[in-house]
Write a protein that holds these residues in place. Structure first.
Motif, short mmCIF file in Angstrom:
data_model
loop_
_atom_site.label_atom_id
_atom_site.label_comp_id
_atom_site.label_asym_id
_atom_site.label_seq_id
_atom_site.Cartn_x
_atom_site.Cartn_y
_atom_site.Cartn_z
N VAL A 51 0.79 -1.13 0.09
CA VAL A 51 0.03 0.05 0.20
C VAL A 51 0.80 1.15 0.13
O VAL A 51 0.48 2.05 -0.67
N LYS A 52 2.11 1.37 0.77
CA LYS A 52 2.85 2.35 0.97
C LYS A 52 3.55 2.52 -0.35
O LYS A 52 3.87 3.76 -0.94
N VAL A 53 3.90 1.61 -1.05
CA VAL A 53 4.78 1.45 -2.34
C VAL A 53 3.86 2.23 -3.26
O VAL A 53 4.40 2.88 -4.16
N GLN A 54 2.76 1.71 -3.26
CA GLN A 54 1.62 2.36 -4.15
C GLN A 54 1.41 3.64 -4.17
O GLN A 54 1.48 4.52 -5.02
N GLU A 55 1.40 4.08 -2.70
CA GLU A 55 1.42 5.68 -2.51
C GLU A 55 2.60 6.36 -3.01
O GLU A 55 2.29 7.44 -3.50
N ILE A 56 3.64 5.80 -3.01
CA ILE A 56 4.77 6.48 -3.47
C ILE A 56 4.90 6.80 -5.18
O ILE A 56 5.20 7.58 -5.80
N ILE A 57 4.52 5.49 -5.64
CA ILE A 57 4.24 5.54 -7.07
C ILE A 57 3.15 6.50 -7.45
O ILE A 57 3.42 7.32 -8.64
N GLU A 58 2.11 6.64 -6.71
CA GLU A 58 1.05 7.84 -7.20
C GLU A 58 1.35 9.24 -7.02
O GLU A 58 1.47 10.20 -7.69
N PHE A 59 2.32 9.35 -5.85
CA PHE A 59 3.12 10.66 -5.46
C PHE A 59 4.07 10.98 -6.72
O PHE A 59 3.77 12.23 -7.36
N VAL A 60 4.63 10.07 -7.23
CA VAL A 60 5.62 10.56 -8.55
C VAL A 60 4.78 10.66 -9.70
O VAL A 60 5.32 11.68 -10.50
N ASN A 61 3.73 10.04 -10.09
CA ASN A 61 2.93 10.20 -11.16
C ASN A 61 2.21 11.67 -10.96
O ASN A 61 2.19 12.40 -12.05
N LYS A 62 1.50 12.05 -10.09
CA LYS A 62 0.83 13.21 -9.58
C LYS A 62 1.83 14.50 -9.58
O LYS A 62 1.27 15.51 -10.09
N THR A 63 3.01 14.28 -9.34
CA THR A 63 3.86 15.47 -9.47
C THR A 63 4.71 15.79 -10.53
O THR A 63 5.64 16.82 -10.46
N GLY A 64 4.69 15.00 -11.70
CA GLY A 64 5.16 15.24 -12.77
C GLY A 64 6.57 14.61 -12.76
O GLY A 64 7.39 14.87 -13.76
N GLY A 65 6.89 13.91 -11.83
CA GLY A 65 8.41 13.19 -11.91
C GLY A 65 8.64 12.58 -12.97
O GLY A 65 9.90 12.39 -13.59
N LEU A 66 7.58 11.67 -13.63
CA LEU A 66 7.74 10.62 -14.65
C LEU A 66 8.12 11.52 -16.34
O LEU A 66 9.02 11.50 -16.82
N GLU A 67 7.30 12.67 -16.33
CA GLU A 67 7.47 13.44 -17.23
C GLU A 67 8.83 14.23 -17.36
O GLU A 67 9.41 14.18 -18.51
N LEU A 68 9.30 14.64 -16.30
CA LEU A 68 10.53 15.38 -16.06
C LEU A 68 11.82 14.20 -16.47
O LEU A 68 12.70 14.65 -17.26
N ALA A 69 11.57 13.21 -15.84
CA ALA A 69 12.59 12.06 -16.19
C ALA A 69 12.61 11.88 -17.58
O ALA A 69 13.66 11.71 -18.26
N GLU A 70 11.28 11.55 -18.22
CA GLU A 70 11.31 11.40 -19.51
C GLU A 70 12.16 12.33 -20.58
O GLU A 70 12.72 12.16 -21.53
N GLN A 71 11.90 13.55 -20.19
CA GLN A 71 12.38 14.72 -20.99
C GLN A 71 13.87 14.82 -20.69
O GLN A 71 14.85 14.95 -21.89
N THR A 72 14.41 14.31 -19.75
CA THR A 72 15.92 14.03 -19.22
C THR A 72 16.49 12.92 -20.27
O THR A 72 17.60 13.22 -20.92
N MET A 73 15.56 11.88 -20.15
CA MET A 73 16.12 10.77 -21.12
C MET A 73 16.23 11.02 -22.49
O MET A 73 17.17 10.74 -23.52
N PHE A 74 15.16 11.89 -23.07
CA PHE A 74 15.26 12.44 -24.52
C PHE A 74 16.46 13.20 -24.81
O PHE A 74 17.00 13.48 -25.95
N LYS A 75 16.86 14.06 -23.74
CA LYS A 75 17.90 14.97 -23.88
C LYS A 75 18.99 14.22 -24.22
O LYS A 75 20.02 14.45 -24.92
#
Length: 323
Positions: free
Chosen positions: A266-290
């Motif tokens: 449950v706590k792991v899922q909470e961390i995953i949702e936190f990363v998704n909601k705060t834009g962590g994924l999008e920023l990391a993907e932008q860095t990957m493409f850079k």
């Protein structure tokens, strides 16, 4: 996007020949070792690292016998590190197959890793491929240092973007960099071209690892189970970026979840949702493409040939793959 088999088509004959030679390079007069190395060969991965060696060689002049030895050297040393990693991590599965330590226990697995390492070293020494040996040995050193650096920081939960990039540069990117440098060196490229290929491979390796880290926070249908990095207390780029968006109290709360509640689904899922909601994924993907674009800029300094375009496709596959 082309499949990996389609990308591989221009060097398919070379890869088939390489696989025969790689299988022979693992042979032993000890029946137990022969059984285990046959099992390793059957459970091999996508062969992306040898593909980088061969395509880099093609871009830099052409595939030679040394290219085959370079690809075998990379794969032998890489396989040795994987066998040892499974012992260190107490992992019982690798690529959907049982790991060596799961089937034959830790002692045998460590010795098999040592055997593969020695076969790689001997392959280079016997043919006086000292330049290839130096390139790959440096990569193995960096991989070991990267693992130890990550282990040290995981205990203290040090979360710094600069440190993250240093760890993945050593752990993952150094090996892909060595593949590209070995390919260039085996084609008798200049010192300058070998270095350009090494830096190109390093940038691809960083992009590759960021893509892998993104999977951990993605959807259930990807190849890598969700939350594995969190359960191992690994702080990756999506989480680092997400933590930058929150205040000190929330940051302490999330770090505490990673540090002390990483086994709680449950706590792991909470961390995953936190990363998704705060834009962590999008920023990391932008860095990957850079990093991918920086690699392309280096690759474009080589002549525009079919071989270079094939290597570009392989690069795109590393960042657009689904698992």
């Amino acid at each position: 996007m082309p499949t990996l088999d389609e990308i591989k088509r221009p060097i398919a004959a070379e890869i088939d020949l390489f696989e025969e030679k790689f299988k022979k390079s693992m042979q032993s007069s000890v029946p137990l070792l022969d059984r285990i190395t046959h099992y390793i060969y059957k459970s091999k991965g996508k062969q992306m690292r040898p593909m980088f060696v061969f395509f880099a060689a093609k871009v830099c002049g052409g595939i030679t016998e040394a290219t085959h030895r370079g690809a075998a050297l990379v794969e032998l040393l890489h396989t040795a590190t994987l066998v040892h990693d499974d012992v260190v991590d107490d992992s019982h599965e690798r690529r959907g197959f049982f790991s060596i330590n799961a089937l034959w226990k830790n002692k045998i697995a460590v010795l098999v890793g040592d055997f593969l390492l020695s076969k790689g070293l001997l392959l280079s020494v016997e043919h006086k491929d000292y330049n290839l040996l130096e390139i790959v040995s440096n990569a193995v050193r960096e991989m070991s240092e990267g693992e130890l650096l990550q282990a040290e920081k995981a205990r203290k939960m040090d979360i710094e973007e600069e440190l993250y990039f240093e760890v993945i540069r050593q752990k993952t990117a150094s090996l892909i960099a060595s593949c590209c440098a070995c390919g260039a060196a085996s084609a008798n490229a200049s010192v300058e071209d070998i270095e350009r290929m090494r830096v190109f491979g390093e940038k691809i390796g960083i992009a590759f690892q960021i893509k892998d880290d993104l999977f951990d926070f993605g959807h259930d249908d990807v190849g890598k189970p969700r939350g594995i990095d969190i359960k191992e207390k690994k702080v990756t780029l999506p989480l680092i970026y997400a933590l930058k968006t929150c205040d000190r109290t929330q940051k302490r709360y999330i770090i505490n979840l990673v540090k002390n509640h990483n086994e709680d689904a449950v706590k792991v899922q909470e961390i995953i949702e936190f990363v998704n909601k705060t834009g962590g994924l999008e920023l990391a993907e932008q860095t990957m493409f850079k990093y991918q674009e920086e690699a392309f800029e280096i690759l474009r300094t080589f002549p525009d040939t079919e071989q270079r375009r094939s290597l570009e496709q392989l690069v795109r596959f590393t960042t657009e793959r689904k698992k």
